[in-house]
Design a protein around this motif. Structure first.
Motif, PDB file in Angstrom:
ATOM      1  N   LYS A 259       1.000  -1.241  -0.046  1.00 48.03           N
ATOM      2  CA  LYS A 259       0.017  -0.017  -0.019  1.00 48.03           C
ATOM      3  C   LYS A 259       0.908   1.232  -0.132  1.00 48.03           C
ATOM      4  CE  LYS A 259      -3.933  -1.903   2.411  1.00 48.03           C
ATOM      5  NZ  LYS A 259      -4.946  -1.848   3.758  1.00 48.03           N
ATOM      6  N   SER A 260       2.033   1.255   0.603  1.00 47.26           N
ATOM      7  CA  SER A 260       2.817   2.453   0.705  1.00 47.26           C
ATOM      8  C   SER A 260       3.541   2.415  -0.454  1.00 47.26           C
ATOM      9  CB  SER A 260       3.993   2.063   1.836  1.00 47.26           C
ATOM     10  OG  SER A 260       5.003   3.170   1.984  1.00 47.26           O
ATOM     11  N   TYR A 261       4.230   1.373  -1.195  1.00 45.22           N
ATOM     12  CA  TYR A 261       4.460   1.483  -2.381  1.00 45.22           C
ATOM     13  C   TYR A 261       3.464   2.235  -3.514  1.00 45.22           C
ATOM     14  CZ  TYR A 261       6.575   0.039  -6.919  1.00 45.22           C
ATOM     15  OH  TYR A 261       7.028   0.178  -8.196  1.00 45.22           O
ATOM     16  N   ASN A 262       2.157   1.676  -3.471  1.00 40.05           N
ATOM     17  CA  ASN A 262       1.307   2.251  -4.594  1.00 40.05           C
ATOM     18  C   ASN A 262       0.865   3.708  -4.191  1.00 40.05           C
ATOM     19  OD1 ASN A 262       1.068  -0.398  -5.644  1.00 40.05           O
ATOM     20  ND2 ASN A 262      -0.513  -0.977  -4.161  1.00 40.05           N
ATOM     21  N   LYS A 263       1.053   3.915  -2.903  1.00 38.72           N
ATOM     22  CA  LYS A 263       0.675   5.321  -2.539  1.00 38.72           C
ATOM     23  C   LYS A 263       1.652   6.369  -3.158  1.00 38.72           C
ATOM     24  CE  LYS A 263      -0.211   8.443   1.282  1.00 38.72           C
ATOM     25  NZ  LYS A 263      -0.278   8.555   2.907  1.00 38.72           N
ATOM     26  N   LYS A 264       3.068   5.933  -2.806  1.00 39.45           N
ATOM     27  CA  LYS A 264       4.015   6.509  -3.299  1.00 39.45           C
ATOM     28  C   LYS A 264       4.253   6.587  -4.739  1.00 39.45           C
ATOM     29  CE  LYS A 264       7.394   5.736   0.465  1.00 39.45           C
ATOM     30  NZ  LYS A 264       8.681   5.539   0.789  1.00 39.45           N
ATOM     31  N   ARG A 265       3.822   5.518  -5.596  1.00 41.47           N
ATOM     32  CA  ARG A 265       4.039   5.558  -7.062  1.00 41.47           C
ATOM     33  C   ARG A 265       2.969   6.490  -7.715  1.00 41.47           C
ATOM     34  NH1 ARG A 265       2.892  -0.178  -9.702  1.00 41.47           N
ATOM     35  NH2 ARG A 265       0.945   0.461  -8.821  1.00 41.47           N
ATOM     36  N   ASN A 266       1.635   6.403  -6.803  1.00 43.35           N
ATOM     37  CA  ASN A 266       0.720   7.237  -7.550  1.00 43.35           C
ATOM     38  C   ASN A 266       0.621   8.601  -7.423  1.00 43.35           C
ATOM     39  OD1 ASN A 266      -0.484   4.883  -8.566  1.00 43.35           O
ATOM     40  ND2 ASN A 266      -1.575   4.469  -6.764  1.00 43.35           N
ATOM     41  N   TYR A 267       1.634   9.249  -6.248  1.00 41.37           N
ATOM     42  CA  TYR A 267       1.703  10.526  -5.795  1.00 41.37           C
ATOM     43  C   TYR A 267       2.333  11.506  -6.880  1.00 41.37           C
ATOM     44  CZ  TYR A 267       2.565  14.620  -2.967  1.00 41.37           C
ATOM     45  OH  TYR A 267       2.890  15.847  -2.440  1.00 41.37           O
ATOM     46  N   LYS A 268       1.747  12.461  -7.132  1.00 36.27           N
ATOM     47  CA  LYS A 268       2.434  13.539  -8.192  1.00 36.27           C
ATOM     48  C   LYS A 268       3.291  14.693  -7.383  1.00 36.27           C
ATOM     49  CE  LYS A 268       1.289  16.238 -12.126  1.00 36.27           C
ATOM     50  NZ  LYS A 268       0.182  16.687 -13.036  1.00 36.27           N
ATOM     51  N   LEU A 269       4.402  14.482  -7.772  1.00 39.05           N
ATOM     52  CA  LEU A 269       5.413  15.760  -7.076  1.00 39.05           C
ATOM     53  C   LEU A 269       4.816  17.012  -7.400  1.00 39.05           C
ATOM     54  CD1 LEU A 269       9.002  14.426  -7.851  1.00 39.05           C
ATOM     55  CD2 LEU A 269       7.875  14.241  -5.908  1.00 39.05           C
ATOM     56  N   THR A 270       4.890  17.955  -6.129  1.00 38.63           N
ATOM     57  CA  THR A 270       4.366  19.260  -6.320  1.00 38.63           C
ATOM     58  C   THR A 270       5.828  20.301  -6.970  1.00 38.63           C
ATOM     59  OG1 THR A 270       5.108  19.749  -4.376  1.00 38.63           O
ATOM     60  CG2 THR A 270       2.926  19.304  -4.551  1.00 38.63           C
ATOM     61  N   THR A 271       7.079  19.871  -6.743  1.00 38.26           N
ATOM     62  CA  THR A 271       8.345  20.303  -7.291  1.00 38.26           C
ATOM     63  C   THR A 271       9.293  19.470  -7.107  1.00 38.26           C
ATOM     64  OG1 THR A 271       9.849  22.394  -6.698  1.00 38.26           O
ATOM     65  CG2 THR A 271       9.029  21.136  -4.955  1.00 38.26           C
ATOM     66  N   THR A 272      10.268  19.872  -7.828  1.00 40.05           N
ATOM     67  CA  THR A 272      11.632  19.032  -7.808  1.00 40.05           C
ATOM     68  C   THR A 272      12.767  20.000  -7.280  1.00 40.05           C
ATOM     69  OG1 THR A 272      12.439  19.807 -10.121  1.00 40.05           O
ATOM     70  CG2 THR A 272      11.031  17.533  -9.863  1.00 40.05           C
ATOM     71  N   ASP A 273      12.243  21.027  -6.595  1.00 40.99           N
ATOM     72  CA  ASP A 273      13.359  22.008  -6.081  1.00 40.99           C
ATOM     73  C   ASP A 273      13.514  21.486  -4.479  1.00 40.99           C
ATOM     74  OD1 ASP A 273      14.835  23.795  -4.671  1.00 40.99           O
ATOM     75  OD2 ASP A 273      14.128  25.647  -5.811  1.00 40.99           O
ATOM     76  N   ILE A 274      14.691  20.942  -4.133  1.00 39.01           N
ATOM     77  CA  ILE A 274      14.716  20.606  -2.680  1.00 39.01           C
ATOM     78  C   ILE A 274      14.371  21.629  -1.734  1.00 39.01           C
ATOM     79  CG2 ILE A 274      17.240  20.931  -2.645  1.00 39.01           C
ATOM     80  CD1 ILE A 274      17.430  18.313  -0.864  1.00 39.01           C
ATOM     81  N   ASN A 275      14.662  22.776  -1.861  1.00 39.13           N
ATOM     82  CA  ASN A 275      14.261  23.947  -1.194  1.00 39.13           C
ATOM     83  C   ASN A 275      12.965  24.178  -1.002  1.00 39.13           C
ATOM     84  OD1 ASN A 275      16.770  24.440   0.296  1.00 39.13           O
ATOM     85  ND2 ASN A 275      17.336  25.548  -1.734  1.00 39.13           N
ATOM     86  N   LYS A 276      11.930  23.606  -1.920  1.00 38.58           N
ATOM     87  CA  LYS A 276      10.331  23.724  -1.758  1.00 38.58           C
ATOM     88  C   LYS A 276       9.824  22.477  -1.775  1.00 38.58           C
ATOM     89  CE  LYS A 276      10.922  27.687  -5.099  1.00 38.58           C
ATOM     90  NZ  LYS A 276      10.540  28.490  -6.261  1.00 38.58           N
TER      91      LYS A 276
END
Length: 299
Positions: free
Chosen positions: A156-173
Motif C-alpha cells: 500500500k505504501s509503495y502504491n501510494k508513493k507511485r501514484n503521488y504526483k510531485l509538487t516540485t523538484t526543488d529541494i528547497n521547496k
C-alpha cells in the motif's frame, strides 16, 4: 547476759576475719555501683562501617524476599486456573471472563486476544505475556498473518508513493509528502530534512543534505537524484564585526569554541576588513569556510 556473751564474744583472730569480710562486702557494693568497666561512649549510628553492614543486611533481605516469590514458567493462557490467575496478579473478574470464554470451547491464540477477553491492563499484560506459550501451529499461523499484514502495508505504501504526483523538484521547496516518495524516506526523515533545511535557511550546496542526522548516503543520493537546488536561498547575513556572541552561535556551523576564537581574533585586530580573514584564526575549520561565510560578512 551470759547467754548473749557466749554468742557475741570473739577472739582477736575472729574479729579480724569478720572485719575483713565486712570490708570486702562494702568494697564489692561500691564496685557494683561505680561499675568501672561500663562505657559511656555513644555508638555512632551513621558511621561508615555500620551503614555498610546495614546495607549488606538489607541486600540479603531483598535476596531472601525475591527467592520466596513464586517463579513463573512458560504456560498456555487457555488453562489458567483461579489459583494461577491470582498468582499472576489477575483480579477475580478477569479470571471469570477467561473461564467463561473457555466454556464456549474457544481458545485464545495471541496476547491481544487474551487482553480482549480478560480486559487486563497493559501493565499486567506486558508483565505476563512473555511467559505465554502457544502450540507451534498457532505460533506459525500468527507469524504468517503478521507477514501478510506487513506485506500488504508495504504494498500500500509503495502504491501510494507511485501514484503521488510531485509538487516540485526543488529541494528547497519540496514538502514532506514530496520527500516521502523517495524509497527510504518516511515520516521521520522527511520532517528531519525539512527541519534542517529551515535551520540552514535553505540548502545552498547539495552536500548539505548529507549533514542531516541519521540519513544514509545512499538514501541521500536517491533524494538528490530527484530533487535539485533550482534556486539558491536568500540568506540574511550578519556583520561579524558587530554581531553578539549568542547571535553568532546560531550559525549552524559555529560551535562554542570556534565562536570564542572568532571573538578573540576580532578583539586583537579591532575590526575584520574582509571576511576571508577568518582563515587567519588558529585551527579555523577551513573545510567549513564556504558554509560559515554564507551567514557572515565584514563591514
Amino acid at each position: 547476759m551470759k547467754i548473749f556473751k557466749s554468742h557475741f564474744w570473739y577472739n582477736k583472730s575472729q574479729r579480724n576475719g569478720i572485719l575483713l569480710l565486712v570490708t570486702l562486702i562494702v568494697l564489692l557494693q561500691v564496685f557494683i555501683v561505680i561499675d568501672p568497666f561500663s562505657r559511656d561512649e555513644k555508638i555512632n549510628l551513621k558511621s561508615t562501617e555500620l551503614l555498610a553492614f546495614q546495607h549488606q543486611i538489607d541486600s540479603l533481605k531483598l535476596i531472601e524476599l525475591e527467592s520466596r516469590k513464586p517463579k513463573i514458567y512458560p504456560f498456555n493462557p487457555n488453562y489458567i486456573t483461579d489459583y494461577k490467575g491470582e498468582q499472576l496478579g489477575m483480579s477475580l473478574d478477569e479470571i471469570d471472563r477467561l473461564l467463561a470464554f473457555r466454556k464456549t470451547n474457544k481458545f485464545i491464540n495471541s496476547k491481544e486476544e487474551f487482553q480482549k477477553v480478560t480486559q487486563v491492563s497493559d501493565t499486567l499484560l506486558n508483565k505476563i505475556a512473555p511467559y505465554f506459550k502457544f502450540p507451534d501451529w498457532v505460533v506459525a499461523k500468527n507469524n504468517k498473518s503478521k507477514s501478510a499484514a506487513t506485506s500488504n502495508s508495504v504494498q500500500k505504501s509503495y502504491n501510494k508513493k507511485r501514484n503521488y504526483k510531485l509538487t516540485t523538484t526543488d529541494i528547497n521547496k519540496a514538502t514532506a509528502e514530496d520527500l516521502k516518495t523517495i524509497n527510504g524516506i518516511g515520516e521521520a526523515f522527511s520532517k528531519r530534512i525539512i527541519k534542517y533545511r529551515s535551520k540552514l535557511q535553505g540548502f545552498s550546496f547539495k552536500e548539505q543534505l548529507y549533514e542531516v542526522w541519521g540519513l544514509d548516503k545512499e538514501v541521500a543520493d536517491k533524494v538528490l537524484a530527484v530533487f535539485k537546488i533550482n534556486e539558491k536561498p536568500i540568506i540574511n547575513k550578519i556583520n561579524v564585526n558587530t554581531v553578539e556572541f549568542k547571535q553568532l552561535l546560531k550559525n549552524p556551523y559555529i560551535d562554542y569554541e570556534l565562536c570564542k576564537k572568532i571573538f578573540n581574533y576580532r578583539d586583537e585586530v579591532a575590526e575584520l576588513q574582509d571576511i576571508s580573514e577568518l582563515k587567519n584564526i588558529k585551527d579555523f575549520p577551513v573545510e567549513l569556510y564556504d558554509r560559515i561565510v554564507l551567514y557572515l560578512l565584514a563591514e
